[in-house]
Scaffold this motif. Structure first.
Motif, short mmCIF file in Angstrom:
data_model
loop_
_atom_site.label_atom_id
_atom_site.label_comp_id
_atom_site.label_asym_id
_atom_site.label_seq_id
_atom_site.Cartn_x
_atom_site.Cartn_y
_atom_site.Cartn_z
N ASN B 50 0.83 -1.20 0.00
CA ASN B 50 0.00 0.00 0.00
C ASN B 50 0.87 1.25 0.00
O ASN B 50 1.99 1.23 0.50
CB ASN B 50 -0.89 0.05 1.25
CG ASN B 50 -2.03 -0.94 1.18
OD1 ASN B 50 -2.26 -1.57 0.14
ND2 ASN B 50 -2.73 -1.08 2.28
N ALA B 51 0.28 2.34 -0.53
CA ALA B 51 0.93 3.63 -0.36
C ALA B 51 0.86 4.01 1.11
O ALA B 51 -0.04 3.58 1.83
CB ALA B 51 0.24 4.68 -1.21
N ALA B 52 1.82 4.77 1.57
CA ALA B 52 1.85 5.16 2.98
C ALA B 52 0.95 6.36 3.19
O ALA B 52 1.22 7.44 2.69
CB ALA B 52 3.28 5.50 3.39
N ALA B 53 -0.13 6.17 3.90
CA ALA B 53 -0.99 7.29 4.25
C ALA B 53 -0.41 7.97 5.47
O ALA B 53 -0.06 7.31 6.44
CB ALA B 53 -2.40 6.81 4.55
N SER B 75 6.46 3.05 1.27
CA SER B 75 5.18 2.36 1.15
C SER B 75 5.10 1.30 2.25
O SER B 75 6.08 1.04 2.95
CB SER B 75 5.01 1.76 -0.24
OG SER B 75 6.16 1.00 -0.57
N VAL B 76 3.91 0.74 2.41
CA VAL B 76 3.67 -0.20 3.51
C VAL B 76 3.27 -1.55 2.93
O VAL B 76 2.27 -1.65 2.21
CB VAL B 76 2.57 0.31 4.46
CG1 VAL B 76 2.43 -0.64 5.65
CG2 VAL B 76 2.87 1.72 4.93
N ASN B 77 4.06 -2.57 3.23
CA ASN B 77 3.75 -3.93 2.82
C ASN B 77 3.01 -4.61 3.96
O ASN B 77 3.58 -4.85 5.03
CB ASN B 77 5.05 -4.67 2.50
CG ASN B 77 4.82 -6.05 1.93
OD1 ASN B 77 3.84 -6.29 1.23
ND2 ASN B 77 5.71 -6.97 2.22
N ILE B 78 1.72 -4.87 3.74
CA ILE B 78 0.90 -5.48 4.80
C ILE B 78 0.87 -6.98 4.57
O ILE B 78 0.35 -7.47 3.57
CB ILE B 78 -0.52 -4.88 4.81
CG1 ILE B 78 -0.42 -3.37 5.09
CG2 ILE B 78 -1.38 -5.58 5.87
CD1 ILE B 78 -1.74 -2.64 5.04
N VAL B 79 1.48 -7.70 5.51
CA VAL B 79 1.70 -9.14 5.35
C VAL B 79 0.88 -9.88 6.40
O VAL B 79 1.00 -9.63 7.60
CB VAL B 79 3.19 -9.49 5.56
CG1 VAL B 79 3.44 -10.97 5.32
CG2 VAL B 79 4.07 -8.64 4.67
N THR B 80 0.04 -10.80 5.96
CA THR B 80 -0.70 -11.65 6.89
C THR B 80 0.00 -13.00 6.96
O THR B 80 0.16 -13.68 5.95
CB THR B 80 -2.16 -11.82 6.45
OG1 THR B 80 -2.76 -10.54 6.33
CG2 THR B 80 -2.93 -12.66 7.46
N LEU B 81 0.45 -13.35 8.17
CA LEU B 81 1.12 -14.64 8.35
C LEU B 81 0.08 -15.74 8.56
O LEU B 81 -1.05 -15.48 8.94
CB LEU B 81 2.06 -14.58 9.57
CG LEU B 81 3.14 -13.50 9.51
CD1 LEU B 81 3.97 -13.50 10.80
CD2 LEU B 81 4.06 -13.72 8.30
N LYS B 82 0.48 -16.97 8.32
CA LYS B 82 -0.44 -18.09 8.47
C LYS B 82 -0.92 -18.25 9.91
O LYS B 82 -1.96 -18.81 10.17
CB LYS B 82 0.22 -19.38 7.97
CG LYS B 82 0.33 -19.41 6.44
CD LYS B 82 1.07 -20.63 5.93
CE LYS B 82 1.12 -20.59 4.40
NZ LYS B 82 2.05 -21.61 3.86
N VAL B 91 8.71 0.29 3.61
CA VAL B 91 9.66 0.08 2.53
C VAL B 91 10.06 1.42 1.93
O VAL B 91 9.21 2.18 1.44
CB VAL B 91 9.04 -0.83 1.44
CG1 VAL B 91 10.06 -1.15 0.37
CG2 VAL B 91 8.48 -2.11 2.06
N SER B 92 11.35 1.70 1.96
CA SER B 92 11.86 2.95 1.41
C SER B 92 11.66 2.98 -0.10
O SER B 92 11.98 2.02 -0.81
CB SER B 92 13.35 3.07 1.74
OG SER B 92 13.95 4.08 0.94
N THR B 93 11.11 4.06 -0.60
CA THR B 93 10.87 4.18 -2.03
C THR B 93 12.18 4.20 -2.81
O THR B 93 12.31 3.57 -3.86
CB THR B 93 10.08 5.47 -2.31
OG1 THR B 93 8.87 5.44 -1.56
CG2 THR B 93 9.74 5.61 -3.80
N SER B 94 13.16 4.89 -2.27
CA SER B 94 14.39 5.08 -3.03
C SER B 94 15.21 3.79 -3.13
O SER B 94 15.88 3.56 -4.14
CB SER B 94 15.24 6.19 -2.39
OG SER B 94 15.63 5.80 -1.09
N SER B 95 15.14 2.94 -2.12
CA SER B 95 15.98 1.73 -2.14
C SER B 95 15.20 0.44 -2.29
O SER B 95 15.78 -0.62 -2.52
CB SER B 95 16.80 1.65 -0.84
OG SER B 95 15.91 1.44 0.25
N ASN B 96 13.88 0.54 -2.12
CA ASN B 96 13.01 -0.64 -2.10
C ASN B 96 13.45 -1.66 -1.05
O ASN B 96 13.34 -2.86 -1.25
CB ASN B 96 12.91 -1.30 -3.48
CG ASN B 96 11.71 -2.25 -3.57
OD1 ASN B 96 10.66 -1.98 -2.97
ND2 ASN B 96 11.87 -3.36 -4.29
#
Lengths: 407, 177
Positions: B50-53, B75-82, B91-96
């Motif tokens: 997601n984009a970072a609000a 940006s924000v990586n929203i991860v659902t674990l099992k 996640v930094s935009t410039s470096s990913n």
């Protein structure tokens, strides 16, 4: 009459243990209650035997089930933030001959990777008769914390630091007795293998297994014959600067004996299925817990100065003068209760290192992401706090779990 | 409740600035200091980037108006674990690469997944602090290049981790959510 019988049973228990040849008792201190001590009450002591601050300990007796082959184990940490009795293998004499339990799903030895905010503890599930004060929990499932059991699964060792990596020295005691307001240590979560803390071990190969409530490590109090609906922790006040050690009392049962009546003025704060209320702190809602297993207050507040890194790498609060922290707690049933506590300068409190008990020490935790207000052991000093256990295995049935604070 | 506004006036933004992520050499590893987690990890059920609000920190003492526009710096990586636990990777935009993460849910996260090459420092702590407290509910690792805070109890675990030297200039910890 019931009370008299309880005291009589206690005396018999002591005689049994003394004569039963518990043998090889580790770190034991035989403890004979004074004549005035009641059968449902036991001393809880905060001392520095293991170099920990604000760790409350109780002495328990464990026996091979149905026998008088017993051992007394001192310095078992009293933890109102978890459920279940867990003993270090090193603290349990081999002469007890404890037998590991099996799970019904796969039929092999059952082990557990129990999770705490601070890390994990690994080991098989066994059975003991637990005796504490004059109460007995017969055939009680307990965890024997033992890294040498089978092979610690990677899914366990990667979920947190091993809190028993250095045995009692890192655990801060010979075990812990989890006496939260809930009945089982994993509640319904462990009924699904993917989210279970329990493992089925075929030889040294352990894999996650779903475990019904009846096979989980339970709250020991629920297995007492009487006084099994909760307990109260009572401690004297500790002044600014701390105290070398403190002795308080744990009284089992709520409204079952003359010494455990809950006054009507003590508001029962019902909790969620996780033993939490909602704390409103600095205008922000967050989970709130009252936890004897926390040696300090833990909450996030960027407006309070932290102690210098030269003092500690931990995020201790160092207000220049004692501060008063206030919050509002809301119970699961919607009742609100205002609370407040003092916050002292942690360097002033802790730098001399000589005292085991300190009120008013806290750390800045929850920098971003989720928050929590953890009212730890400092909150217990000068109070009686009652923990009422959920009345039924089905959370939605029976009486709700609660805590009640008596100042 | 868990996604509610966060408090804390971030202290060390100056420190976090400037140096950037150049020090994090190896970006081949997933997780902190590396690339974001994805379904390729066996513990991950799903993830959404997601984009970072931006919602600025607000406390009773420090009120900052909310800003609804996205922060282009991360940006924000929203991860659902099992296990059901949800991880947010920042996640930094410039470096990913991931410069911070937070988690919340019924189980502790797999720290090897979350902290990547930094996980051993958290999982196998060495040395001990002078002051030890009865502390079953929380653990903090605080150093100049790595901060980890884990807290909570059965059914409800929370925590956050970040690389102080890798937080992009212009991003404050208190806005991470």
């Amino acid at each position: 009459m019931k009370k008299l019988f309880g005291m009589l049973a206690f005396v018999l228990v002591l005689a049994g243990c003394g004569g039963g040849g518990g043998g090889g008792v580790v770190g034991a201190s035989s403890k004979v209650p004074s004549a005035s001590q009641e059968a449902n009450a036991v001393d809880v002591t905060v001392d520095q035997t293991f170099g920990f601050v604000n760790a409350p300990y109780v002495t328990v007796t464990v026996c091979a089930p149905g026998t008088s082959n017993c051992a007394t184990i001192d310095h078992v940490q009293v933890d109102t933030g978890s459920v279940g009795l867990r003993l270090l293998r090193s603290a349990v004499p081999a002469s007890l001959g404890l037998v590991n339990r099996t799970d019904s799903a796969q039929g092999n030895t059952m082990a557990e990777c129990v999770e705490f905010g601070s890390g994990v503890a690994w080991g098989p599930v066994s059975t003991v008769d637990l005796k504490v004060a004059g109460e007995t929990a017969s055939s009680l499932p307990v965890q024997i914390v033992d890294d040498s059991f089978a092979a610690v699964p990677a899914d366990c060792s990667n979920e947190g630091p091993d809190i028993a990596a250095k045995g009692a020295a890192s655990l801060g005691g010979n075990g812990l007795i989890g006496l939260d307001v809930l009945r089982h240590d994993c509640q319904t979560s462990c009924q699904v293998a993917a989210a279970s803390l329990y493992y089925d071990c075929a030889g040294s190969n352990c894999t996650g297994v779903a475990v019904p409530l009846a096979e989980q490590v339970p709250n020991p109090v629920t297995k007492f014959a009487t006084d099994n609906n909760g307990m109260t922790l009572s401690f004297p006040a500790v002044a600014e600067g701390g105290q070398g050690s403190v002795s308080g009392t744990m009284t089992f049962g709520v409204n079952t004996q003359g010494n455990n009546m809950l006054p009507a003025t003590a508001q029962q704060m019902t909790t969620s299925v996780f033993g939490e209320v909602t704390a409103s702190f600095s205008g922000v809602p967050m989970p709130g817990i009252v936890d004897s297993g926390s040696g300090a207050y833990f909450f996030v507040d960027g407006s309070i100065g932290q102690c210098p890194a030269s003092f500690s790498s931990q995020p201790w609060f160092c207000p220049p003068a004692p501060a008063t922290i206030s919050a509002s707690l809301q119970s699961d049933s919607g009742v609100t209760l205002g609370i407040s506590f003092p916050l002292f300068n942690a360097v002033s409190e802790l730098s001399n290192g000589g005292n085991a008990a300190h009120a008013g020490i806290g750390q800045n935790v929850g920098l971003f992401g989720g928050n929590e207000l953890d009212m730890g052991m400092p909150y217990f000093y000068g109070k009686r706090i009652t923990f009422g256990i959920q009345g039924n295995d089905d959370f939605s049935a029976g009486t709700a779990p609660y805590f009640a604070i008596q100042s | 409740m868990k996604t509610g506004k966060k408090i804390l006036a971030c202290r060390s933004i100056g420190l976090a600035a400037a140096i950037g992520i150049g020090l994090i050499a190896n970006t081949a590893f997933a997780a902190l200091g590396g690339s974001p987690l994805s379904g390729a990890n066996p513990h991950v059920a799903s993830n959404v980037m997601n984009a970072a609000a931006v919602v600025k920190a607000s406390t009773a003492s420090q009120l900052t108006p909310a800003n609804a526009s996205a922060n282009p710096l991360y940006s924000v990586n929203i991860v659902t674990l099992k296990s059901g636990t949800v991880v947010h990777e920042f996640v930094s935009t410039s470096s990913n690469t991931v410069f911070a993460a937070s988690w919340s849910g019924p189980r502790l996260p797999n720290f090897a997944d979350i902290l990547g090459t930094y996980s051993e420092r958290y999982l196998k702590p060495s040395g001990s602090d002078l002051v030890r407290i009865g502390g079953l509910r929380q653990r903090t690792l605080s150093s100049s290049d790595l901060v980890v805070q884990s807290f909570g109890h059965a059914g409800q675990f929370n925590g956050c981790a970040y690389l102080p030297l890798a937080v992009p200039a212009g991003v404050s910890l208190s806005e991470l959510q």
